[in-house]
Design a protein around this motif. Structure first.
Motif, PDB file in Angstrom:
ATOM      1  N   ARG A 148       0.796  -1.235   0.000  1.00 19.64           N
ATOM      2  CA  ARG A 148       0.000   0.000   0.000  1.00 19.64           C
ATOM      3  C   ARG A 148       0.821   1.273   0.000  1.00 19.64           C
ATOM      4  NH1 ARG A 148      -3.284  -3.519  -1.897  1.00 19.64           N
ATOM      5  NH2 ARG A 148      -3.792  -5.118  -0.372  1.00 19.64           N
ATOM      6  N   SER A 149       2.095   1.167  -0.335  1.00 20.66           N
ATOM      7  CA  SER A 149       2.923   2.378  -0.331  1.00 20.66           C
ATOM      8  C   SER A 149       2.470   3.380  -1.384  1.00 20.66           C
ATOM      9  CB  SER A 149       4.380   1.996  -0.587  1.00 20.66           C
ATOM     10  OG  SER A 149       4.466   1.191  -1.745  1.00 20.66           O
ATOM     11  N   ILE A 150       2.045   2.900  -2.543  1.00 22.71           N
ATOM     12  CA  ILE A 150       1.685   3.829  -3.623  1.00 22.71           C
ATOM     13  C   ILE A 150       0.406   4.620  -3.293  1.00 22.71           C
ATOM     14  CG2 ILE A 150       1.010   3.983  -6.069  1.00 22.71           C
ATOM     15  CD1 ILE A 150       3.162   1.867  -6.659  1.00 22.71           C
ATOM     16  N   PRO A 151      -0.653   3.990  -2.763  1.00 27.00           N
ATOM     17  CA  PRO A 151      -1.807   4.803  -2.345  1.00 27.00           C
ATOM     18  C   PRO A 151      -1.442   5.868  -1.310  1.00 27.00           C
ATOM     19  CG  PRO A 151      -2.435   2.498  -2.410  1.00 27.00           C
ATOM     20  CD  PRO A 151      -0.956   2.554  -2.687  1.00 27.00           C
ATOM     21  N   VAL A 152      -0.632   5.500  -0.320  1.00 24.92           N
ATOM     22  CA  VAL A 152      -0.243   6.483   0.696  1.00 24.92           C
ATOM     23  C   VAL A 152       0.579   7.600   0.039  1.00 24.92           C
ATOM     24  CG1 VAL A 152       1.053   6.853   2.833  1.00 24.92           C
ATOM     25  CG2 VAL A 152      -0.378   4.814   2.591  1.00 24.92           C
ATOM     26  N   ALA A 153       1.476   7.215  -0.862  1.00 22.98           N
ATOM     27  CA  ALA A 153       2.268   8.218  -1.590  1.00 22.98           C
ATOM     28  C   ALA A 153       1.363   9.142  -2.402  1.00 22.98           C
ATOM     29  CB  ALA A 153       3.271   7.520  -2.506  1.00 22.98           C
ATOM     30  N   THR A 154       0.249   8.605  -2.889  1.00 25.47           N
ATOM     31  CA  THR A 154      -0.710   9.402  -3.661  1.00 25.47           C
ATOM     32  C   THR A 154      -1.268  10.530  -2.796  1.00 25.47           C
ATOM     33  OG1 THR A 154      -1.318   7.407  -4.881  1.00 25.47           O
ATOM     34  CG2 THR A 154      -2.805   9.286  -5.090  1.00 25.47           C
ATOM     35  N   GLY A 155      -1.693  10.180  -1.588  1.00 22.81           N
ATOM     36  CA  GLY A 155      -2.238  11.200  -0.682  1.00 22.81           C
ATOM     37  C   GLY A 155      -1.196  12.229  -0.299  1.00 22.81           C
ATOM     38  N   VAL A 156       0.025  11.762  -0.041  1.00 18.00           N
ATOM     39  CA  VAL A 156       1.111  12.681   0.336  1.00 18.00           C
ATOM     40  C   VAL A 156       1.391  13.656  -0.803  1.00 18.00           C
ATOM     41  CG1 VAL A 156       3.581  12.845   0.838  1.00 18.00           C
ATOM     42  CG2 VAL A 156       2.211  11.088   1.968  1.00 18.00           C
ATOM     43  N   GLU A 158      -8.681   3.309  -7.064  1.00 14.42           N
ATOM     44  CA  GLU A 158      -8.964   2.042  -7.749  1.00 14.42           C
ATOM     45  C   GLU A 158      -9.707   1.050  -6.862  1.00 14.42           C
ATOM     46  OE1 GLU A 158      -6.126   3.575  -7.538  1.00 14.42           O
ATOM     47  OE2 GLU A 158      -4.520   2.345  -6.704  1.00 14.42           O
ATOM     48  N   ASP A 159      -9.720   1.268  -5.567  1.00 17.39           N
ATOM     49  CA  ASP A 159     -10.478   0.410  -4.660  1.00 17.39           C
ATOM     50  C   ASP A 159     -10.510   1.081  -3.286  1.00 17.39           C
ATOM     51  OD1 ASP A 159      -8.024  -0.193  -3.366  1.00 17.39           O
ATOM     52  OD2 ASP A 159      -7.694  -1.922  -4.666  1.00 17.39           O
ATOM     53  N   GLU A 160     -11.164   0.429  -2.337  1.00 11.02           N
ATOM     54  CA  GLU A 160     -11.305   1.028  -1.008  1.00 11.02           C
ATOM     55  C   GLU A 160      -9.988   1.025  -0.241  1.00 11.02           C
ATOM     56  OE1 GLU A 160     -13.463  -1.083  -2.385  1.00 11.02           O
ATOM     57  OE2 GLU A 160     -15.516  -0.352  -2.057  1.00 11.02           O
ATOM     58  N   ILE A 161      -9.147   0.026  -0.516  1.00 13.08           N
ATOM     59  CA  ILE A 161      -7.855  -0.039   0.183  1.00 13.08           C
ATOM     60  C   ILE A 161      -7.003   1.171  -0.226  1.00 13.08           C
ATOM     61  CG2 ILE A 161      -5.753  -1.398   0.501  1.00 13.08           C
ATOM     62  CD1 ILE A 161      -7.398  -3.910  -0.125  1.00 13.08           C
ATOM     63  N   ALA A 162      -7.001   1.455  -1.518  1.00 10.95           N
ATOM     64  CA  ALA A 162      -6.255   2.612  -2.004  1.00 10.95           C
ATOM     65  C   ALA A 162      -6.862   3.906  -1.459  1.00 10.95           C
ATOM     66  CB  ALA A 162      -6.249   2.636  -3.528  1.00 10.95           C
ATOM     67  N   SER A 163      -8.195   3.924  -1.330  1.00 10.70           N
ATOM     68  CA  SER A 163      -8.874   5.132  -0.853  1.00 10.70           C
ATOM     69  C   SER A 163      -8.405   5.502   0.548  1.00 10.70           C
ATOM     70  CB  SER A 163     -10.393   4.929  -0.849  1.00 10.70           C
ATOM     71  OG  SER A 163     -10.838   4.623  -2.157  1.00 10.70           O
ATOM     72  N   ILE A 164      -8.467   4.544   1.445  1.00  9.96           N
ATOM     73  CA  ILE A 164      -8.063   4.881   2.815  1.00  9.96           C
ATOM     74  C   ILE A 164      -6.546   5.079   2.886  1.00  9.96           C
ATOM     75  CG2 ILE A 164      -8.004   2.473   3.651  1.00  9.96           C
ATOM     76  CD1 ILE A 164      -9.032   3.729   6.364  1.00  9.96           C
ATOM     77  N   GLY A 165      -5.795   4.401   2.043  1.00 12.66           N
ATOM     78  CA  GLY A 165      -4.343   4.636   1.985  1.00 12.66           C
ATOM     79  C   GLY A 165      -4.037   6.076   1.618  1.00 12.66           C
ATOM     80  N   ALA A 166      -4.735   6.581   0.618  1.00 13.09           N
ATOM     81  CA  ALA A 166      -4.518   7.966   0.183  1.00 13.09           C
ATOM     82  C   ALA A 166      -4.917   8.950   1.285  1.00 13.09           C
ATOM     83  CB  ALA A 166      -5.300   8.243  -1.100  1.00 13.09           C
ATOM     84  N   VAL A 167      -5.989   8.631   2.004  1.00 18.29           N
ATOM     85  CA  VAL A 167      -6.431   9.493   3.105  1.00 18.29           C
ATOM     86  C   VAL A 167      -5.355   9.532   4.202  1.00 18.29           C
ATOM     87  CG1 VAL A 167      -8.115   9.695   4.996  1.00 18.29           C
ATOM     88  CG2 VAL A 167      -8.903   9.268   2.658  1.00 18.29           C
ATOM     89  N   ILE A 168      -4.757   8.388   4.483  1.00 20.04           N
ATOM     90  CA  ILE A 168      -3.694   8.317   5.488  1.00 20.04           C
ATOM     91  C   ILE A 168      -2.478   9.141   5.034  1.00 20.04           C
ATOM     92  CG2 ILE A 168      -1.996   6.730   6.517  1.00 20.04           C
ATOM     93  CD1 ILE A 168      -4.347   4.642   6.623  1.00 20.04           C
ATOM     94  N   GLY A 169      -2.135   9.015   3.763  1.00 16.62           N
ATOM     95  CA  GLY A 169      -1.026   9.818   3.225  1.00 16.62           C
ATOM     96  C   GLY A 169      -1.318  11.308   3.326  1.00 16.62           C
ATOM     97  N   ALA A 170      -2.549  11.683   2.967  1.00 18.05           N
ATOM     98  CA  ALA A 170      -2.945  13.103   3.024  1.00 18.05           C
ATOM     99  C   ALA A 170      -2.878  13.613   4.453  1.00 18.05           C
ATOM    100  CB  ALA A 170      -4.353  13.276   2.455  1.00 18.05           C
TER     101      ALA A 170
END
Lengths: 276, 383
Positions: free
Chosen positions: A74-82, B59-71
């Motif tokens: 899940r590094s890429i999704p987190v990187a997306t938000g960052v 692309e899915d819910e896992i990516a959604s919450i991942g992006a929220v955590i990054g943000a």
């Protein structure tokens, strides 16, 4: 650049966790040297995201920098938000082949499709190393691993080619036997925008080499060297022969509009529409 | 257009949730389409760019919450919205947000499960998933709105609790509450309480300990913060083999919720010190209570209730009080007994706790059914 390059200026004072002979040392050295030669005296303009696996430990917590060690894949999704909320920072993802193109494959494809402005460095050791040597989506056909004791019956994925197909601005593959080329690829990628992908074929003497019949790490690196061919050299070979080789070089280099550009343009447009 | 102007509106629950998020400072939304939560994503996609925020479909819910955590680590307040199947996919990441003390808000608009179930129909089957869905020892903060007004108010509260305690907060809505339209009073933004995470001072290094809720830097601020979901010390450095480091970390993470139940667990109660029959209810199901109190009283049955606006942490104390007064406590739910067992545990045998359950087709427990149950139990007397 008055001072000579030393990896220490970019690392915390911690003992690195990698096995003797691990390719991660080469990757760290090449990456940080590229950072140094690009003029960064520290990592304050960088954020590192990584997942789970040996190479996800490269930045976290060893780099003297902001690092987010996320979940497996899940590094890429987190990187997306960052990146979306901090567009001025260089966001770099480190991960292994299992992390990036196994469990995290869908994020990899979509980030390339979006042309998300991150640099992904995938350390491809062709195995799940941290868990002790299980078959990976990158394991060569017929290789013996702990979960393919009779040899792998699947064919490996070509991650660099996939990055090209999905829309990356930059994709390159080198091995730990190509330290200078790797360093130059990182330097080039750091100057570009959009999705940039560098695959580093790397030796895992502990979990891969041992079972695959290599004597030690040095023998693996020598094998990388003699077994690598350039993209140009593939033109005279058939698919079966290419599959036995490691194809190295730059697979794409282009300037497609990036996600940061398109998303912030959309915000501007939305605000303009709202004012009218 | 900025944040919503104060006034009286006729809004859908999903819109009220989205507008509340924007008002409390949410500037990042990532989500994936799923019935019946999609309206929140659609509203955020329209509204966030207008005020300079970002909404993205992942692309899915896992990516959604991942992006929220990054943000969130990039300094933004972030939210995602989903329903049962997507909520299941997010569970690992919810544990990650808890372990890394990442404030974020997850809206679960419940539908009828298990599995794909009845996607368009209301249910309350995710109560225990919202408490125990991720692995390991953790403490959940879960709010339960029962009106469009509360979709607004509790979304504000969800962000404030997330920021104050540096933890993920779930707004456990349901299809009825998110889809219906009602009158909503939107206060002026000056009157809305907005809590922001505590920031570190220059030179601070401990972002994962020393204090019960440590200060939280953002990436890019020069703090060299090391974030990890592995067991770590106060400075974010991994210690995956030391029992003491793990114990200290996980006990603090749970303690920062469990030591503040009094503040976090919010309820609405009525005549709990003077009733014969008690009701403990929450979410859309609790809307039936208001219609039956008077009718029961005219038939000579005194009814008191506790409505759980916070499901987790569970407010044991008030249930205990209700159990001291009421002979029987009825627990109506649109599932096959989930909060029932918690009520029974908290009542400690002081009152007889009676389940009342209905699932399928989105049929609510009606005021008539609830009244009949109250009268029936009153007539039966104590077992």
């Amino acid at each position: 650049m008055t001072e000579a390059f030393s990896v220490k200026q970019y690392l915390r004072d911690l003992k690195l966790p990698f096995c003797p002979g691990c390719g991660a040392f080469t990757v760290i050295n090449a990456f940080l040297k590229a950072v140094y030669e690009s003029g960064y005296t520290d990592l304050s303009k960088f954020v590192f995201c990584s997942g789970i696996g040996c190479s996800s430990w490269i930045p976290s917590p060893y780099f003297k920098a902001d690092s987010i060690h996320t979940l497996h894949g899940r590094s890429i999704p987190v990187a997306t938000g960052v990146k979306l909320m901090r567009p001025n920072l260089n966001v770099v993802v480190f991960g292994g082949d299992g992390d990036i193109v196994g469990i995290g494959l869908s994020h990899f494809i979509h980030a390339a499709r979006r042309n998300l402005d991150v640099l992904v460095i995938m350390v491809n050791n062709m195995i799940y190393g941290m868990t002790g040597g299980q078959v990976a989506p990158t394991t060569p056909f017929k290789t013996k691993t702990t979960t393919t004791p009779y040899g792998s019956f699947e064919h490996p994925l070509d991650a660099a080619k996939l990055a090209v197909t999905a829309g990356a601005n930059y994709a390159a593959r080198w091995t730990t036997a190509h330290q200078n080329e790797l360093k130059e690829a990182v330097k080039k990628a750091l100057e570009m925008k959009g999705f940039r992908f560098i695959e580093v074929v790397s030796q895992c003497p502990t979990a891969f080499g041992r079972r695959a019949g290599f004597k030690d790490a040095g023998e693996m690196v020598r094998w990388f060297k003699v077994n690598s061919i350039t993209i140009k050299q593939t033109k005279n070979l058939n698919e079966e022969d290419i599959a036995k080789k490691i194809v190295v070089g730059e697979f794409i280099q282009k300037r497609r509009p990036t996600l940061i550009e398109t998303i912030y343009n959309t915000i501007k447009e939305a605000q303009k529409t709202e004012e009218n | 257009m900025g944040t919503l102007k104060s006034g009286i509106y006729f809004l859908q629950g999903s819109e009220a949730c989205a507008e509340a998020a924007i008002m409390v400072g949410c500037r990042f939304f990532a989500g994936y389409p799923i019935t019946p939560a999609t309206e929140i994503a659609e509203h955020m996609a329209k509204r966030l760019p207008q005020i300079g925020g970002i909404a993205i479909q992942m692309e899915d819910e896992i990516a959604s919450i991942g992006a929220v955590i990054g943000a969130s680590w990039a300094g933004a307040k972030g939210m995602t919205a989903t329903s049962g199947p997507g909520f299941s996919l997010m569970q690992e990441s919810i544990g990650y947000a808890f372990m890394t003390e990442t404030p974020c808000v997850i809206v679960d608009v419940q539908r009828a499960g298990p599995s794909t179930g009845q996607a368009t129909k209301c249910g309350q089957g995710d109560v225990m998933q919202s408490r125990w869905g991720t692995h390991g020892d953790y403490s959940a903060v879960v709010l339960s709105p029962n009106s469009v007004q509360e979709m607004f108010d509790l979304t504000v509260r969800a962000f404030n609790l997330a920021e104050k305690y540096r933890t993920p907060v779930v707004l456990l809505s349901d299809e009825v509450t998110a889809h219906m339209r009602e009158r909503v009073v939107i206060p002026p933004i000056k009157k809305v309480e907005i809590i922001n995470r505590k920031k570190p001072k220059r030179g601070d290094k401990a972002f994962f300990g020393l204090e019960e809720v440590p200060p939280m830097p953002s990436v890019g601020e020069g703090f060299n913060v090391a974030v990890t979901g592995s067991t770590h010390n106060e400075y974010g450095i991994r210690f995956t083999a030391d029992p003491l480091v793990h114990r200290k970390l996980v006990e603090r993470l749970n303690g920062k919720i469990q030591n503040h139940i009094g503040e976090i667990a919010d309820v609405e109660s009525y005549k709990i010190d003077d009733c014969q029959i008690g009701i403990v209810s929450y979410g859309c199901t609790s809307r039936a209570i208001y219609d039956v109190i008077e009718a029961a009283e005219t038939k000579g049955v005194k009814v008191g209730y506790v409505r759980l606006k916070t499901l987790w942490p569970f407010p044991d104390e008030i249930i205990k009080k209700l159990a001291e007064t009421a002979n029987k406590i009825i627990v109506p739910e649109m599932n096959l007994r989930q909060i029932f067992y918690e009520v029974k545990r908290a009542a400690e045998g002081q009152a007889q706790v009676i389940p009342m359950n209905k699932i399928g087709g989105g049929e609510l427990i009606t005021p008539e059914e609830l009244l009949d149950k109250i009268l029936e139990e009153a007539k039966k007397g104590n077992d």
